[in-house]
Design an enzyme around this catalytic site. Structure first.
Site: not given
Length: 511
Positions: A113, A228, A332, A273, A367
């Site tokens: 990811e 997000h 998010h 992100r 994060r």
């Protein structure tokens, strides 16, 4: 408000919240022979954990710990606590193995990811990892004898004469129930619902942050709110399209049909992100709709790997396996929260916090994808280890305040935060939003009013933190301060009375 407290029940460990951190902590505490009461405001298999799509990140082995740490630190933009990151990468794999042994059916293949240098993300049920974790741990908790209170909203914390947190007061079943405890763990999740459009579940109203602050804990870095990148907005709700869709080869295109991410970052769609979210926002402003395309993977592969996303979007008339779908950034995950040390201790005797409610030092300014579920495991376990050595019963002398705010006021709070503390912020807008926040409307008599009061308190922390941070770093962007200021610092608000283990290099900025 101060008043005497009548106790209705007593337990060794009181856990507030039924996500991964709370459930895993409950099982660890029961394994030590402690009586555990777990209270959650909705169903036990609810909240953010249940809806987590991506997976659980952990090093592939000791040889991968340094690399996973580097990826985490890079995503955190200089604000991660290195010691906390080191603890996390050394312990995460053992806890992932433990939940696998409990019955979570992780697939053999691993996913990569955004922000990860390697494929190290475990998943289950395709894109239903959170559901698998939630259902298995909930069943195990019931079997282990954890006392579960569903539909129990924590309105206030109970305090002893010394200031120690000794329990909580709940609104449940139309009445009030006070539970005395030898230690309290907050595992209430984040505060995404302070924004009107979010992927956060209805439970995400910042209750734990507000409760802890009223008990004297510090909150920090609340200005770091992760948008997000790929969310389908329908009917005012954010429908998440998992990070793993880009990890599997999904491509972002602007309204001209151009693939644009490589112009923003060499990692393309696999950039962190915050980078992807801002790139999508800029391309939307420049060209119109941005779409995410996974159709080239083939219908069978999309249905097998992302069954939840596929089914949910079909209900909106979108077949992600056949056509690109329009996406945009939406709130998010919230990196900031109740300040804790490596033991999940909040600085207030008797009070611990783990999971999204906590500012553990793991995430910093942004994060890393799929570190959240494993963070809940690591620090839920660490909280119990610390609590087990300090189960102390003290007579409740008073409770914290429980301010209320009605539906109209709560809507006003959300609108102000969305308008002035989104992907990009300015000092003028933040000051205006702070001045326009409504006032509390007395003591909360029901859950809705209590949630409104919590949203107001968290919004104030968020706006003050964003105003104090005169730089752009990670998930926080100030238009008049486009660069990082060169000195990594935390914005800390509140004054915890006790810190047995201070975090090195912590600077404070309090409005």
């Amino acid at each position: 408000m101060v008043r005497a407290v009548k106790v209705d029940a007593r337990t060794d460990v009181l856990i507030i919240g039924g996500g991964v951190a709370g459930l895993y902590a409950a099982l660890r505490a029961r394994a030590l022979g402690l009586h555990v009461t777990l209270a959650c405001k909705g169903a036990l298999t609810g909240g953010s954990t249940y809806w987590a799509q991506g997976g659980v990140a952990a090093p592939l082995g000791p040889w991968d710990e340094a690399a996973h740490a580097r990826d985490t630190l890079a995503a955190g933009r200089g604000l991660c606590e290195p010691r906390v990151v080191d603890v996390f990468v050394r312990e995460a794999q053992a806890h992932v193995d433990a939940v696998r042994a409990l019955g979570v059916p992780f697939a053999e293949d691993l996913a990569r990811e955004g922000g990860h240098g390697l494929a190290r993300v475990r998943h289950a049920f395709g894109d239903g990892t959170g559901r698998a974790v939630s259902e298995v741990l909930a069943a195990r908790a019931h079997a282990a004898g954890v006392e579960v209170l569903e539909g129990a909203f924590a309105r206030a914390l109970l305090l002893g004469a010394s200031g120690r947190v000794v329990g909580a007061e709940f609104l449940v079943g139309g009445g009030v129930r006070a539970v005395q405890a030898g230690g309290v763990l907050l595992a209430t999740g984040g505060f995404g619902r302070v924004y009107p459009v979010t992927t956060a579940p209805p439970e995400g109203t910042g209750d734990g942050v507000a409760l802890a602050a009223r008990a004297g804990a510090q909150v920090r870095d609340v200005e770091f709110v992760q948008f997000h990148p790929t969310v389908v907005v329908s009917g005012g709700e954010g429908l998440l399209v998992t990070e793993a869709a880009r990890g599997a080869g999904g491509v972002l295109r602007n309204a001209f049909g151009e693939r644009f991410m490589l112009a923003y970052d060499a990692a393309g769609e696999l950039a962190p992100r915050d980078v992807v979210a801002r790139a999508i926002a800029r391309e939307r402003a420049r060209t119109g709709d941005v779409t995410l395309d996974v159709s080239h993977l083939g219908e069978a592969a999309v249905r097998a790997r992302f069954p939840g996303v596929h089914a949910r979007l079909l209900r909106e008339g979108l077949d992600v396996s056949r056509v690109p779908v329009p996406v945009q950034p939406a709130v998010h995950y919230t990196m900031g929260g109740v300040r804790t040390d490596v033991r999940a201790f909040t600085g207030v005797p008797g009070l611990f916090a783990a999971g999204e409610v906590a500012s553990s030092g793991l995430h910093g300014a942004n994060r890393l994808a799929s570190n959240s579920l494993s963070e809940g495991l690591v620090f839920g376990a660490r909280a119990v280890a610390a609590m087990a050595g300090d189960v102390t019963f003290e007579v409740p002398a008073r409770r914290t305040d429980a301010p209320g705010l009605g539906a109209e006021g709560a809507a006003r709070v959300r609108a102000l935060v969305a308008a002035h503390a989104g992907l990009e912020r300015s000092g003028e807008a933040l000051r205006g939003a702070l001045a326009a926040l409504p006032a509390v409307e007395g003591e909360a008599g029901d859950r809705a009013a209590a949630e409104g009061g919590n949203l107001l308190e968290v919004a104030r922390f968020l706006l003050r933190g964003a105003l104090a941070r005169e730089e752009s770093r990670g998930a926080h962007v100030r238009l008049e301060f486009p660069a990082a200021d060169g000195v990594a610092r935390h914005v800390v608000q509140g004054t915890a009375r006790v810190w047995a283990e201070p975090v090195e290099g912590l600077a404070s900025a309090v409005e």
